[in-house]
Design an enzyme around this catalytic site. Structure first.
Site, PDB file in Angstrom:
ATOM      1  N   LYS A  99       0.840  -1.210   0.000  1.00 38.39           N
ATOM      2  CA  LYS A  99       0.000   0.000   0.000  1.00 38.39           C
ATOM      3  C   LYS A  99       0.869   1.252   0.000  1.00 38.39           C
ATOM      4  O   LYS A  99       1.798   1.355   0.792  1.00 38.39           O
ATOM      5  CB  LYS A  99      -0.886   0.012   1.243  1.00 38.39           C
ATOM      6  CG  LYS A  99      -1.839  -1.166   1.332  1.00 38.39           C
ATOM      7  CD  LYS A  99      -2.573  -1.166   2.666  1.00 38.39           C
ATOM      8  CE  LYS A  99      -1.629  -1.429   3.831  1.00 38.39           C
ATOM      9  NZ  LYS A  99      -2.354  -1.646   5.108  1.00 38.39           N
ATOM     10  N   THR A 120      -7.503   9.875   7.692  1.00 35.88           N
ATOM     11  CA  THR A 120      -7.084   8.605   7.070  1.00 35.88           C
ATOM     12  C   THR A 120      -6.723   7.548   8.107  1.00 35.88           C
ATOM     13  O   THR A 120      -6.183   6.496   7.749  1.00 35.88           O
ATOM     14  CB  THR A 120      -5.876   8.818   6.135  1.00 35.88           C
ATOM     15  OG1 THR A 120      -4.831   9.419   6.904  1.00 35.88           O
ATOM     16  CG2 THR A 120      -6.217   9.693   4.954  1.00 35.88           C
ATOM     17  N   GLY A 134      -6.862   4.452  10.055  1.00 32.90           N
ATOM     18  CA  GLY A 134      -7.608   3.197   9.917  1.00 32.90           C
ATOM     19  C   GLY A 134      -7.861   2.766   8.488  1.00 32.90           C
ATOM     20  O   GLY A 134      -8.567   1.780   8.251  1.00 32.90           O
ATOM     21  N   THR A 135      -7.262   3.472   7.517  1.00 37.50           N
ATOM     22  CA  THR A 135      -7.483   3.070   6.116  1.00 37.50           C
ATOM     23  C   THR A 135      -6.958   1.656   5.850  1.00 37.50           C
ATOM     24  O   THR A 135      -7.591   0.884   5.132  1.00 37.50           O
ATOM     25  CB  THR A 135      -6.789   4.033   5.126  1.00 37.50           C
ATOM     26  OG1 THR A 135      -5.485   4.303   5.612  1.00 37.50           O
ATOM     27  CG2 THR A 135      -7.558   5.315   4.959  1.00 37.50           C
ATOM     28  N   GLY A 136      -5.809   1.342   6.457  1.00 37.56           N
ATOM     29  CA  GLY A 136      -5.194   0.035   6.200  1.00 37.56           C
ATOM     30  C   GLY A 136      -6.061  -1.109   6.718  1.00 37.56           C
ATOM     31  O   GLY A 136      -6.319  -2.089   6.010  1.00 37.56           O
ATOM     32  N   CYS A 137      -6.537  -0.969   7.973  1.00 34.14           N
ATOM     33  CA  CYS A 137      -7.381  -2.015   8.582  1.00 34.14           C
ATOM     34  C   CYS A 137      -8.654  -2.176   7.746  1.00 34.14           C
ATOM     35  O   CYS A 137      -9.108  -3.295   7.472  1.00 34.14           O
ATOM     36  CB  CYS A 137      -7.793  -1.625   9.998  1.00 34.14           C
ATOM     37  SG  CYS A 137      -6.412  -1.177  11.048  1.00 34.14           S
TER      38      CYS A 137
HETATM   39  N1  LIG Z   1      -5.436  10.288   1.086  1.00 36.49           N
HETATM   40  C1  LIG Z   1      -5.785   9.147   0.500  1.00 36.49           C
HETATM   41  N2  LIG Z   1      -6.635   9.160  -0.559  1.00 36.49           N
HETATM   42  C2  LIG Z   1      -7.007   8.014  -1.159  1.00 36.49           C
HETATM   43  N3  LIG Z   1      -6.589   6.803  -0.772  1.00 36.49           N
HETATM   44  C3  LIG Z   1      -5.737   6.725   0.268  1.00 36.49           C
HETATM   45  C4  LIG Z   1      -5.289   7.886   0.967  1.00 36.49           C
HETATM   46  N4  LIG Z   1      -4.458   7.492   1.977  1.00 36.49           N
HETATM   47  C5  LIG Z   1      -4.401   6.147   1.911  1.00 36.49           C
HETATM   48  N5  LIG Z   1      -5.147   5.674   0.876  1.00 36.49           N
HETATM   49  C6  LIG Z   1      -5.362   4.287   0.482  1.00 36.49           C
HETATM   50  O1  LIG Z   1      -5.824   3.603   1.641  1.00 36.49           O
HETATM   51  C7  LIG Z   1      -5.304   2.291   1.669  1.00 36.49           C
HETATM   52  C8  LIG Z   1      -4.520   2.089   2.966  1.00 36.49           C
HETATM   53  O2  LIG Z   1      -3.227   2.583   2.744  1.00 36.49           O
HETATM   54  P1  LIG Z   1      -2.169   3.090   3.822  1.00 36.49           P
HETATM   55  O3  LIG Z   1      -0.847   3.077   3.143  1.00 36.49           O
HETATM   56  O4  LIG Z   1      -2.588   4.378   4.414  1.00 36.49           O
HETATM   57  O5  LIG Z   1      -2.291   1.925   4.913  1.00 36.49           O
HETATM   58  P2  LIG Z   1      -1.899   1.912   6.441  1.00 36.49           P
HETATM   59  O6  LIG Z   1      -0.744   2.813   6.685  1.00 36.49           O
HETATM   60  O7  LIG Z   1      -1.778   0.500   6.792  1.00 36.49           O
HETATM   61  O8  LIG Z   1      -3.206   2.533   7.137  1.00 36.49           O
HETATM   62  P3  LIG Z   1      -3.492   2.773   8.704  1.00 36.49           P
HETATM   63  O9  LIG Z   1      -2.260   2.404   9.427  1.00 36.49           O
HETATM   64  O10 LIG Z   1      -3.835   4.212   8.822  1.00 36.49           O
HETATM   65  O11 LIG Z   1      -4.638   1.907   9.009  1.00 36.49           O
HETATM   66  C9  LIG Z   1      -4.470   2.149   0.407  1.00 36.49           C
HETATM   67  O12 LIG Z   1      -5.264   1.598  -0.620  1.00 36.49           O
HETATM   68  C10 LIG Z   1      -4.076   3.573   0.071  1.00 36.49           C
HETATM   69  O13 LIG Z   1      -3.775   3.748  -1.285  1.00 36.49           O
HETATM   70  C1  LIG Z   2      -5.625  -1.456  17.348  1.00 37.93           C
HETATM   71  C2  LIG Z   2      -5.011  -0.935  16.084  1.00 37.93           C
HETATM   72  N1  LIG Z   2      -4.829  -1.765  15.044  1.00 37.93           N
HETATM   73  C3  LIG Z   2      -4.291  -1.298  13.892  1.00 37.93           C
HETATM   74  C4  LIG Z   2      -3.920   0.024  13.771  1.00 37.93           C
HETATM   75  C5  LIG Z   2      -3.276   0.503  12.492  1.00 37.93           C
HETATM   76  O1  LIG Z   2      -3.932   1.541  11.941  1.00 37.93           O
HETATM   77  C6  LIG Z   2      -4.117   0.858  14.890  1.00 37.93           C
HETATM   78  N2  LIG Z   2      -3.791   2.169  14.844  1.00 37.93           N
HETATM   79  N3  LIG Z   2      -4.676   0.364  16.018  1.00 37.93           N
HETATM   80 MG   LIG Z   3      -1.377   5.043   6.666  1.00 40.61          MG
END
Ligand SMILES: Nc1ncnc2c1ncn2[C@@H]1O[C@H](COP(=O)(O)OP(=O)(O)OP(=O)(O)O)[C@@H](O)[C@H]1O
Ligand SMILES: Cc1ncc(CO)c(N)n1
Ligand SMILES: [Mg+2]
Length: 563
Positions: free
Chosen positions: A240, A273, A275-278
């Site tokens: 990602k 943003t 929690g986007t990853g989860c």
């Molecule tokens: N500003 C944004 N606009 C559109 N898509 C985004 C944006 N930021 C993140 N994404 C998308 O969201 C998804 C999660 O990506 P990200 O790299 O932020 O994950 P992460 O760091 O594991 O997230 P988090 O730790 O915040 O839960 C990916 O598909 C990424 O492309």
């Molecule tokens: C509990 C928990 N899981 C995953 C993430 C990653 O976004 C977070 N910030 N907190």
């Molecule tokens: Mg992120």
């Protein structure tokens, strides 16, 4: 229904190939639990499970619907933007049941992580057993796994109760930079989870950590990381790029062991943003649980995140640098609805302005300037009636007018076009007798939106009430040019409808400064105001005309009260 029978490695199934797609999905799939890649040839069948070791189905059982089910094994985020809470919301948004095994409880908000309490391993094991031994879990998705002991417990649980697919989000560091799982976890991912994962979804930092610390700064770096991670055993890898520096797009790299797919979406300008990853991983799991194959599931999930971020870009929750987003796309409309009076206020019908694109064209005005002038002059509700506009232009105009209306606390209604009303989150719609029936509009728009219906007769007024409308528009009271072949009901017809109507009424058709007081003076309490088109918009100065009309209406209302 014609069923065909077959025998697979661990379950006997009955399948019916002709069922429609939605029906197949609602029944869900019950593939043999082998933790293997989703078998696309099996996806098009319905399975009615008859496990070799289970009792024959009772007729009661066969009526029950199997619904897609994701189990998330993750940490709790007290701020509810990420972790278990994000997983629950993302699955709910995608129409999938989500059960939860909690591995850690974090004290967390939009500023950062203030504390972590790890759940004892044996209690993680107990939760896993409770869920997996009883419920038919389709897909397991993992998030925060704070200790190697918990990874061991999870892989043991998956061996004992295999599931169709495993989505591993290798959470290590929160967006705020706080450590959620230390380096000791890396061996657990590499040796135990990645080899059995259907997909692993690291962000840049996590991919780098899994690969021993190599820097990832470009899309090319992401591709080589995806390949190296694939060598560790997962069937698919999604690196990602949410945190990719200097990138105008949000770019993710998907690698299935053969082909690379560069998945791009618009980078939404927002701080929300967290929690986007989860949520992305949960959405992938949800789509897999519904029966999707991997690449479409990832694409749907990415599009879902983009849409939710865009919708939530201006919402404010917490004071820290990274806010949560709204998984269900509901909060903003709640705020809007709570800005206007709760429910429909009939006094909003007092000076009801209906726009007309031809008139704006004639006077060289934009629709937004016309709406603003009408509101500044005292219009109490706006209806956009754009008969000649292309849908896209109508929607853009509606969005712009929505901003103006809401900054002035004036409701915005859309004529005819429920789709446009939904798309711009307008306060409601106004429909005619041959448009979408009000009861269907009510089903589509929900209980909180305003619905008005044009009525000429007491019967139509009665039907509008039955259908759940909020008000009726009655006319044409006088002859008018704005509507072709329009039957004029006159003041008598208006009065008859008002007397019969259980709903508040706004009078429409040929009404202006010269006759507005005669209309209001028919003296029926549920006549709440007049709707005007030409009297405002086919005039040189909308503001002046609106003020004049407002004064006339106020005077006749005062007169009514003194009588
Ligand atoms: N500003 C944004 N606009 C559109 N898509 C985004 C944006 N930021 C993140 N994404 C998308 O969201 C998804 C999660 O990506 P990200 O790299 O932020 O994950 P992460 O760091 O594991 O997230 P988090 O730790 O915040 O839960 C990916 O598909 C990424 O492309
Ligand atoms: C509990 C928990 N899981 C995953 C993430 C990653 O976004 C977070 N910030 N907190
Ligand atoms: Mg992120």
């Amino acid at each position: 229904m014609a069923y065909t029978q077959g025998l697979s490695s661990s379950c006997l199934f009955l399948s019916h190939k002709g069922a429609p797609q939605g029906f197949q999905q609602s029944l869900g799939l019950n593939l043999p639990f082998t933790n293997s890649r989703i078998n696309s040839s099996l996806q098009t069948r319905i399975f009615v499970e008859l496990r070799e070791d289970s009792a024959p189905m009772t007729s009661d059982h066969s009526k029950k619907m199997k619904i897609p089910h994701v189990l998330t094994v993750a940490g709790s985020d007290s701020g509810a933007g990420a972790g278990i809470q994000a997983d629950l919301k993302a699955c709910a948004a995608r129409g999938v049941y989500c059960s939860t095994v909690i591995t850690a409880v974090t004290a967390q908000n939009t500023v950062g992580v203030q504390g972590v309490s790890v759940v004892p391993e044996d209690f993680v094991a107990e939760q896993l057993k409770s869920v997996l031994s009883d419920m038919q879990v389709d897909v397991v998705k993992t998030g925060m796994l704070p200790s190697i002991g918990i990874v061991n417990v999870l892989s043991q649980g998956l061996r004992e109760f295999p599931v169709r697919a495993l989505v591993v989000d290798p959470v290590m560091v929160s967006t705020s930079g706080d450590v959620l799982a230390g380096p000791s976890i890396l061996a657990g991912f590499r040796e135990q989870l990645l080899p059995i994962a259907d997909i692993v979804t690291p962000n840049l930092k996590e991919a780098s950590a899994l690969l021993g610390g190599q820097q990832l700064e470009t899309v090319a770096d992401m591709c080589s990381a995806a390949k190296l991670l694939h060598d560790m055993g997962p069937r698919n890898v999604l690196v990602k790029g949410g945190d990719l520096p200097d990138s105008l797009d949000a770019v993710d790299i998907f690698f299935d062991g053969k082909d690379f797919h560069e998945l791009r979406s618009m980078r939404i300008k927002t701080c929300n943003t967290h929690g986007t990853g989860c949520s992305l991983a949960s959405c992938i799991a949800a789509e897999l649980a519904k029966g999707s194959s991997m690449l479409p599931a990832v694409k749907v999930a990415k599009h879902y995140i983009e849409t939710a971020l865009d919708y939530s870009k201006d919402i404010a929750i917490g004071n820290g640098p990274q806010g949560p987003f709204d998984h269900l796309l509901r909060l903003k409309s709640y705020v809007h609805n709570s800005c206007r009076q709760v429910g429909f206020n009939p006094s909003d019908l007092f000076l009801y302005a209906v726009t007309d694109s031809r008139m704006n064209k004639k006077w060289g005005r934009s629709i937004t300037d016309a709406v603003k002038a009408a509101i500044d002059g005292g219009a109490t509700i706006i209806q956009l009636r754009e008969k000649d506009s292309e849908t896209q232009d109508f929607l853009e105009a509606a969005k712009a007018c929505f901003k103006i209306c809401h900054s002035h606390g004036v409701p915005l209604l859309i004529n005819d076009r429920i789709d446009v009303a939904l798309a711009c989150d307008a306060d409601g719609v106004h429909v005619g007798q041959s448009d979408m029936p009000a009861r269907v509009a009510r089903t589509l728009l929900g209980p909180d939106k305003i619905i008005g219906v044009s009525c000429k007769t007491p019967e139509q007024a009665h039907q509008a009430w039955i259908d759940g409308a909020d008000y009726i528009g009655c006319g044409g009271v006088y002859p008018t040019n704005t509507k072709e072949n329009n039957l004029t009901v006159g003041l008598d017809g208006l009065k008859t409808v008002c007397v019969a109507s259980k709903l508040p009424v706004v009078a429409i058709g040929g009404i202006g400064a010269s006759n507005a007081s005669s209309v209001m003076e028919i003296g029926v309490p549920n006549l709440k105001g007049v709707a005007v088109v030409s009297a405002l918009f086919d005039r040189e100065c909308i503001l002046t005309e609106a003020r004049k009309l407002h004064a006339i209406l106020t005077e006749s209302m005062l007169l009514q009260r003194t009588h």
